[in-house]
Scaffold this motif. Structure first.
Motif, mmCIF file in Angstrom:
data_model
loop_
_atom_site.group_PDB
_atom_site.id
_atom_site.type_symbol
_atom_site.label_atom_id
_atom_site.label_comp_id
_atom_site.label_asym_id
_atom_site.label_seq_id
_atom_site.Cartn_x
_atom_site.Cartn_y
_atom_site.Cartn_z
ATOM 1 N N LEU A 1 0.829 -1.208 0.000
ATOM 2 C CA LEU A 1 0.000 0.000 0.000
ATOM 3 C C LEU A 1 0.863 1.256 0.000
ATOM 4 O O LEU A 1 0.650 2.180 -0.784
ATOM 5 C CB LEU A 1 -0.933 0.005 1.213
ATOM 6 C CG LEU A 1 -1.716 1.304 1.444
ATOM 7 C CD1 LEU A 1 -2.684 1.558 0.298
ATOM 8 C CD2 LEU A 1 -2.436 1.249 2.772
ATOM 9 N N ARG A 2 1.861 1.279 0.860
ATOM 10 C CA ARG A 2 2.747 2.443 0.968
ATOM 11 C C ARG A 2 3.474 2.698 -0.350
ATOM 12 O O ARG A 2 3.584 3.825 -0.802
ATOM 13 C CB ARG A 2 3.754 2.188 2.096
ATOM 14 C CG ARG A 2 4.689 3.337 2.340
ATOM 15 C CD ARG A 2 5.700 2.981 3.430
ATOM 16 N NE ARG A 2 6.518 4.131 3.740
ATOM 17 C CZ ARG A 2 7.554 4.509 3.015
ATOM 18 N NH1 ARG A 2 7.900 3.821 1.950
ATOM 19 N NH2 ARG A 2 8.238 5.580 3.355
ATOM 20 N N THR A 3 3.965 1.639 -0.989
ATOM 21 C CA THR A 3 4.722 1.792 -2.225
ATOM 22 C C THR A 3 3.829 2.209 -3.392
ATOM 23 O O THR A 3 4.237 3.030 -4.210
ATOM 24 C CB THR A 3 5.474 0.491 -2.554
ATOM 25 O OG1 THR A 3 6.298 0.152 -1.435
ATOM 26 C CG2 THR A 3 6.338 0.649 -3.780
ATOM 27 N N PRO B 1 0.644 11.629 -3.183
ATOM 28 C CA PRO B 1 0.534 11.418 -1.731
ATOM 29 C C PRO B 1 1.839 11.689 -0.985
ATOM 30 O O PRO B 1 1.824 12.143 0.148
ATOM 31 C CB PRO B 1 0.122 9.951 -1.610
ATOM 32 C CG PRO B 1 -0.554 9.651 -2.886
ATOM 33 C CD PRO B 1 0.178 10.467 -3.920
ATOM 34 N N ALA B 2 2.967 11.439 -1.620
ATOM 35 C CA ALA B 2 4.250 11.673 -0.962
ATOM 36 C C ALA B 2 4.569 13.156 -0.834
ATOM 37 O O ALA B 2 5.382 13.555 -0.010
ATOM 38 C CB ALA B 2 5.363 10.972 -1.731
ATOM 39 N N LEU B 3 3.924 13.983 -1.638
ATOM 40 C CA LEU B 3 4.175 15.425 -1.604
ATOM 41 C C LEU B 3 3.246 16.171 -0.646
ATOM 42 O O LEU B 3 3.426 17.361 -0.430
ATOM 43 C CB LEU B 3 4.044 16.003 -3.016
ATOM 44 C CG LEU B 3 5.058 15.465 -4.032
ATOM 45 C CD1 LEU B 3 4.737 15.987 -5.423
ATOM 46 C CD2 LEU B 3 6.466 15.811 -3.621
ATOM 47 N N VAL B 4 2.262 15.493 -0.095
ATOM 48 C CA VAL B 4 1.337 16.097 0.869
ATOM 49 C C VAL B 4 1.779 15.653 2.261
ATOM 50 O O VAL B 4 1.688 14.474 2.598
ATOM 51 C CB VAL B 4 -0.122 15.655 0.590
ATOM 52 C CG1 VAL B 4 -1.064 16.243 1.617
ATOM 53 C CG2 VAL B 4 -0.537 16.039 -0.819
ATOM 54 N N ASP C 1 2.558 7.603 4.002
ATOM 55 C CA ASP C 1 2.866 7.038 5.318
ATOM 56 C C ASP C 1 1.659 7.101 6.250
ATOM 57 O O ASP C 1 1.429 6.178 7.032
ATOM 58 C CB ASP C 1 4.050 7.775 5.963
ATOM 59 C CG ASP C 1 5.394 7.270 5.481
ATOM 60 O OD1 ASP C 1 5.503 6.062 5.218
ATOM 61 O OD2 ASP C 1 6.318 8.077 5.362
ATOM 62 N N ARG C 2 0.909 8.173 6.179
ATOM 63 C CA ARG C 2 -0.287 8.280 7.041
ATOM 64 C C ARG C 2 -1.297 7.193 6.720
ATOM 65 O O ARG C 2 -1.838 6.553 7.619
ATOM 66 C CB ARG C 2 -0.937 9.652 6.899
ATOM 67 C CG ARG C 2 -0.191 10.753 7.603
ATOM 68 C CD ARG C 2 -0.969 12.042 7.545
ATOM 69 N NE ARG C 2 -2.261 11.890 8.175
ATOM 70 C CZ ARG C 2 -2.574 12.373 9.374
ATOM 71 N NH1 ARG C 2 -1.681 13.039 10.060
ATOM 72 N NH2 ARG C 2 -3.769 12.203 9.877
ATOM 73 N N LEU C 3 -1.570 6.980 5.427
ATOM 74 C CA LEU C 3 -2.561 5.981 5.039
ATOM 75 C C LEU C 3 -2.093 4.553 5.332
ATOM 76 O O LEU C 3 -2.896 3.687 5.653
ATOM 77 C CB LEU C 3 -2.917 6.140 3.563
ATOM 78 C CG LEU C 3 -3.658 7.432 3.209
ATOM 79 C CD1 LEU C 3 -3.862 7.555 1.712
ATOM 80 C CD2 LEU C 3 -4.993 7.518 3.931
ATOM 81 N N ALA C 4 -0.795 4.313 5.230
ATOM 82 C CA ALA C 4 -0.254 2.988 5.534
ATOM 83 C C ALA C 4 0.051 2.821 7.023
ATOM 84 O O ALA C 4 0.465 1.743 7.448
ATOM 85 C CB ALA C 4 1.009 2.736 4.716
ATOM 86 N N LYS C 5 -0.140 3.898 7.797
ATOM 87 C CA LYS C 5 0.143 3.907 9.240
ATOM 88 C C LYS C 5 1.596 3.516 9.525
ATOM 89 O O LYS C 5 1.885 2.694 10.391
ATOM 90 C CB LYS C 5 -0.826 2.995 9.984
ATOM 91 C CG LYS C 5 -2.252 3.482 9.893
ATOM 92 C CD LYS C 5 -3.174 2.643 10.711
ATOM 93 C CE LYS C 5 -4.550 3.250 10.635
ATOM 94 N NZ LYS C 5 -5.575 2.331 10.228
ATOM 95 N N THR C 6 2.499 4.146 8.753
ATOM 96 C CA THR C 6 3.929 3.924 8.925
ATOM 97 C C THR C 6 4.615 5.259 9.159
ATOM 98 O O THR C 6 4.010 6.315 8.986
ATOM 99 C CB THR C 6 4.554 3.262 7.680
ATOM 100 O OG1 THR C 6 4.317 4.087 6.537
ATOM 101 C CG2 THR C 6 3.985 1.872 7.459
ATOM 102 N N VAL C 7 5.877 5.196 9.541
ATOM 103 C CA VAL C 7 6.681 6.406 9.737
ATOM 104 C C VAL C 7 8.134 6.045 9.441
ATOM 105 O O VAL C 7 8.561 4.917 9.679
ATOM 106 C CB VAL C 7 6.506 6.961 11.171
ATOM 107 C CG1 VAL C 7 7.022 6.024 12.217
ATOM 108 C CG2 VAL C 7 7.142 8.321 11.313
ATOM 109 N N GLU C 8 8.874 7.016 8.877
ATOM 110 C CA GLU C 8 10.297 6.812 8.618
ATOM 111 C C GLU C 8 11.065 7.393 9.793
ATOM 112 O O GLU C 8 10.917 8.567 10.111
ATOM 113 C CB GLU C 8 10.717 7.489 7.318
ATOM 114 C CG GLU C 8 10.140 6.822 6.092
ATOM 115 C CD GLU C 8 10.664 7.424 4.813
ATOM 116 O OE1 GLU C 8 11.874 7.313 4.558
ATOM 117 O OE2 GLU C 8 9.869 8.007 4.089
ATOM 118 N N VAL C 9 11.871 6.554 10.435
ATOM 119 C CA VAL C 9 12.618 6.985 11.610
ATOM 120 C C VAL C 9 14.111 6.786 11.378
ATOM 121 O O VAL C 9 14.517 6.019 10.490
ATOM 122 C CB VAL C 9 12.188 6.216 12.889
ATOM 123 C CG1 VAL C 9 10.739 6.496 13.234
ATOM 124 C CG2 VAL C 9 12.419 4.724 12.734
#
Length: 155
Positions: free
Chosen positions: A122-124, A132-135, A145-153
């Motif tokens: 989904l994220r990819t 979506p990556a620009l918002v 990341d919000r829709l996939a419920k992920t975060v880059e740390v």
């Protein structure tokens, strides 16, 4: 308020103007329960852009090697396919792409900490659509990341 101050607040953005007015937004990632600095803190945009540039460059090189008649529009399409497959497989299994590894970033799910292959897919898909990556939200997370419920740390 003089004109220079008004122009300065316009150039620095609404967040800076609100902070000058006394609003406290906290640090980026605070609402997600992430530390402010160090490992597991929110990855900064510069690192993220560097990582995606490395991943895209690697994808173009792989696509170019698959197509023997030189760079063309077909190479670009193949590069997107290579980028898609590489991102789904690497993020869904080990949590980072080669570019993310080079820049010390990993992708984690907010609830579980590990990204499963379906969430990675989904994220990819959303990342490859680009919009979506620009918002971004106030924490600097892209819509993908919000829709996939992920975060880059930071690793």
């Amino acid at each position: 308020m003089d004109n220079r101050q008004a122009i300065g607040s316009w150039l620095s953005g609404p967040r800076a103007a609100m902070e000058e007015a006394g609003a406290d937004f906290g640090y980026r990632g605070e609402q997600l329960g992430l530390p402010e600095d160090g490992p597991n803190s929110l990855a900064r945009p510069g690192r993220r852009l560097g990582a995606i540039a490395v991943d895209w460059g690697l994808s173009v090189l792989i696509a170019y090697s698959l197509i023997t008649h030189g760079y063309s529009q077909a190479t670009s399409n193949w590069a997107l396919g290579v980028f898609f497959v590489m991102s789904v497989l690497t993020v869904g299994t080990i949590g980072f792409t080669p570019g993310k590894r080079l820049f010390g970033i990993r992708v984690v799910a907010l609830e579980t900490g590990t990204v499963n292959p379906l969430r990675s897919l989904l994220r990819t898909v959303l990342l490859c659509l680009a919009i979506p990556a620009l918002v971004w939200d106030r924490d600097g997370r892209g819509l993908h990341d919000r829709l996939a419920k992920t975060v880059e740390v930071r690793a």
